[in-house]
Design a protein around this motif. Structure first.
Motif, PDB file in Angstrom:
ATOM      1  N   GLY A 100       0.372  64.647 -37.682  1.00 54.37           N
ATOM      2  CA  GLY A 100       1.169  63.869 -36.745  1.00 54.37           C
ATOM      3  C   GLY A 100       2.218  64.726 -36.088  1.00 54.37           C
ATOM      4  N   HIS A 101       2.585  64.320 -34.922  1.00 53.56           N
ATOM      5  CA  HIS A 101       3.563  65.046 -34.122  1.00 53.56           C
ATOM      6  C   HIS A 101       4.870  64.268 -34.139  1.00 53.56           C
ATOM      7  N   PRO A 102       5.999  64.936 -34.328  1.00 49.33           N
ATOM      8  CA  PRO A 102       7.275  64.215 -34.336  1.00 49.33           C
ATOM      9  C   PRO A 102       7.520  63.418 -33.051  1.00 49.33           C
ATOM     10  N   ALA A 103       7.083  63.954 -31.914  1.00 50.75           N
ATOM     11  CA  ALA A 103       7.321  63.278 -30.638  1.00 50.75           C
ATOM     12  C   ALA A 103       6.538  61.972 -30.529  1.00 50.75           C
ATOM     13  N   ASP A 104       5.490  61.800 -31.327  1.00 47.23           N
ATOM     14  CA  ASP A 104       4.728  60.548 -31.308  1.00 47.23           C
ATOM     15  C   ASP A 104       5.574  59.377 -31.774  1.00 47.23           C
ATOM     16  N   ARG A 105       6.668  59.647 -32.444  1.00 44.55           N
ATOM     17  CA  ARG A 105       7.543  58.587 -32.949  1.00 44.55           C
ATOM     18  C   ARG A 105       8.462  58.022 -31.868  1.00 44.55           C
ATOM     19  N   VAL A 106       8.422  58.606 -30.692  1.00 45.01           N
ATOM     20  CA  VAL A 106       9.210  58.081 -29.578  1.00 45.01           C
ATOM     21  C   VAL A 106       8.293  57.136 -28.793  1.00 45.01           C
ATOM     22  N   ASP A 107       8.138  55.928 -29.334  1.00 43.57           N
ATOM     23  CA  ASP A 107       7.240  54.960 -28.714  1.00 43.57           C
ATOM     24  C   ASP A 107       7.938  54.239 -27.558  1.00 43.57           C
ATOM     25  N   GLU A 108       7.241  53.278 -26.952  1.00 42.20           N
ATOM     26  CA  GLU A 108       7.784  52.596 -25.779  1.00 42.20           C
ATOM     27  C   GLU A 108       9.058  51.817 -26.105  1.00 42.20           C
ATOM     28  N   ASN A 109       9.131  51.221 -27.290  1.00 41.96           N
ATOM     29  CA  ASN A 109      10.356  50.507 -27.681  1.00 41.96           C
ATOM     30  C   ASN A 109      11.545  51.461 -27.780  1.00 41.96           C
ATOM     31  N   LYS A 110      11.324  52.624 -28.384  1.00 44.44           N
ATOM     32  CA  LYS A 110      12.385  53.629 -28.506  1.00 44.44           C
ATOM     33  C   LYS A 110      12.794  54.131 -27.122  1.00 44.44           C
ATOM     34  N   GLN A 111      11.813  54.341 -26.261  1.00 36.53           N
ATOM     35  CA  GLN A 111      12.103  54.786 -24.896  1.00 36.53           C
ATOM     36  C   GLN A 111      12.957  53.752 -24.152  1.00 36.53           C
ATOM     37  N   ALA A 112      12.647  52.469 -24.338  1.00 39.39           N
ATOM     38  CA  ALA A 112      13.424  51.414 -23.686  1.00 39.39           C
ATOM     39  C   ALA A 112      14.864  51.392 -24.209  1.00 39.39           C
ATOM     40  N   ARG A 113      15.046  51.574 -25.533  1.00 38.91           N
ATOM     41  CA  ARG A 113      16.408  51.617 -26.094  1.00 38.91           C
ATOM     42  C   ARG A 113      17.191  52.807 -25.553  1.00 38.91           C
ATOM     43  N   ILE A 114      16.537  53.961 -25.463  1.00 42.90           N
ATOM     44  CA  ILE A 114      17.203  55.153 -24.928  1.00 42.90           C
ATOM     45  C   ILE A 114      17.561  54.935 -23.461  1.00 42.90           C
ATOM     46  N   THR A 115      16.656  54.327 -22.699  1.00 41.21           N
ATOM     47  CA  THR A 115      16.913  54.046 -21.284  1.00 41.21           C
ATOM     48  C   THR A 115      18.129  53.147 -21.126  1.00 41.21           C
ATOM     49  N   ARG A 116      18.198  52.062 -21.905  1.00 41.41           N
ATOM     50  CA  ARG A 116      19.347  51.152 -21.822  1.00 41.41           C
ATOM     51  C   ARG A 116      20.647  51.870 -22.199  1.00 41.41           C
ATOM     52  N   ALA A 117      20.593  52.667 -23.267  1.00 45.83           N
ATOM     53  CA  ALA A 117      21.793  53.397 -23.699  1.00 45.83           C
ATOM     54  C   ALA A 117      22.226  54.409 -22.642  1.00 45.83           C
ATOM     55  N   ALA A 118      21.256  55.066 -22.011  1.00 41.24           N
ATOM     56  CA  ALA A 118      21.581  56.047 -20.959  1.00 41.24           C
ATOM     57  C   ALA A 118      22.219  55.359 -19.760  1.00 41.24           C
ATOM     58  N   LEU A 119      21.672  54.218 -19.362  1.00 38.78           N
ATOM     59  CA  LEU A 119      22.232  53.478 -18.226  1.00 38.78           C
ATOM     60  C   LEU A 119      23.656  53.034 -18.530  1.00 38.78           C
ATOM     61  N   ARG A 120      23.887  52.528 -19.725  1.00 40.89           N
ATOM     62  CA  ARG A 120      25.238  52.113 -20.100  1.00 40.89           C
ATOM     63  C   ARG A 120      26.195  53.309 -20.123  1.00 40.89           C
ATOM     64  N   TYR A 121      25.717  54.466 -20.604  1.00 39.81           N
ATOM     65  CA  TYR A 121      26.549  55.676 -20.624  1.00 39.81           C
ATOM     66  C   TYR A 121      26.928  56.079 -19.192  1.00 39.81           C
ATOM     67  N   LEU A 122      25.930  56.101 -18.304  1.00 41.85           N
ATOM     68  CA  LEU A 122      26.196  56.480 -16.913  1.00 41.85           C
ATOM     69  C   LEU A 122      27.169  55.517 -16.246  1.00 41.85           C
ATOM     70  N   LYS A 123      27.030  54.222 -16.498  1.00 43.19           N
ATOM     71  CA  LYS A 123      27.966  53.235 -15.940  1.00 43.19           C
ATOM     72  C   LYS A 123      29.370  53.461 -16.479  1.00 43.19           C
ATOM     73  N   ARG A 124      29.463  53.656 -17.811  1.00 44.75           N
ATOM     74  CA  ARG A 124      30.763  53.841 -18.460  1.00 44.75           C
ATOM     75  C   ARG A 124      31.494  55.071 -17.929  1.00 44.75           C
ATOM     76  N   LYS A 125      30.746  56.134 -17.662  1.00 50.37           N
ATOM     77  CA  LYS A 125      31.352  57.391 -17.194  1.00 50.37           C
ATOM     78  C   LYS A 125      31.394  57.499 -15.670  1.00 50.37           C
ATOM     79  N   LYS A 126      30.936  56.432 -14.961  1.00 51.03           N
ATOM     80  CA  LYS A 126      30.903  56.407 -13.494  1.00 51.03           C
ATOM     81  C   LYS A 126      30.083  57.576 -12.928  1.00 51.03           C
ATOM     82  N   LEU A 127      28.873  57.733 -13.473  1.00 52.15           N
ATOM     83  CA  LEU A 127      27.981  58.824 -13.080  1.00 52.15           C
ATOM     84  C   LEU A 127      26.639  58.304 -12.554  1.00 52.15           C
ATOM     85  N   LEU A 128      26.601  57.081 -12.036  1.00 52.95           N
ATOM     86  CA  LEU A 128      25.328  56.473 -11.652  1.00 52.95           C
ATOM     87  C   LEU A 128      24.590  57.231 -10.552  1.00 52.95           C
TER      88      LEU A 128
END
Length: 162
Positions: free
Chosen positions: A94-122
């Motif tokens: 198995g490959h470690p990157a295989d553990r980054v499934d679609e659910n994990k990608q969606a959580r990272i996307t939401r966290a990234a968007l919130r970070y960009l909004k918080r830091k005014k970097l949209l």
């Protein structure tokens, strides 16, 4: 006198290796040998990003949307890089990157968007990377590290373009 030459060369070589290690730790970041495996994997990934010319601006950034392991900035041209680090300690298939499934990608996307909004970097362009680290339990250093640039696009209903 002739017997001292090899000893002197060995001493110089060992000092050179220690100096090189100190310089690399100082410039790219040291690895805490006593930290948990996941944290050590993140430290290795941060070193790799710094060697590639990126500036690591946040580690283990989290809020209610989720956690982002590393956030890096490329200055020219300007780009925010959100990095998920996966460290594997076993020799199982198995490959470690295989553990980054679609659910994990969606959580990272939401966290990234919130970070960009918080830091005014949209307005800053972004990408999502994955760093895979193979670090067997009995090894002092990882045996393999792979960096996947643009590993996935923004995912989920809260994506950047949705």
């Amino acid at each position: 006198m002739a017997n001292r030459v090899p000893q002197t060369l060995t001493w110089i070589a060992s000092r050179g290796q220690r100096l090189r290690q100190w310089y690399n730790d100082h410039r790219f970041g040291a690895i805490d040998d006593h930290a948990q495996l996941g944290k050590r994997g993140e430290q290795v990934a941060a070193q790799l990003l710094r060697r590639k010319g990126l500036q690591v601006i946040a580690e283990s950034e989290s809020d209610r949307a989720g956690e982002i392991d590393l956030i890096a900035l490329r200055k020219h041209p300007r780009l925010m890089v959100f990095v998920e680090v996966k460290t594997l300690s076993t020799s199982r298939p198995g490959h470690p990157a295989d553990r980054v499934d679609e659910n994990k990608q969606a959580r990272i996307t939401r966290a990234a968007l919130r970070y960009l909004k918080r830091k005014k970097l949209l307005g800053i362009p972004c990408r999502f990377d994955v760093v895979a680290v193979w670090w067997p339990r009995d090894e002092p250093r990882p045996t393999r590290v792979e960096h996947y640039e643009s590993a996935f696009d923004a995912v989920g209903i809260d994506s950047f373009f949705g």
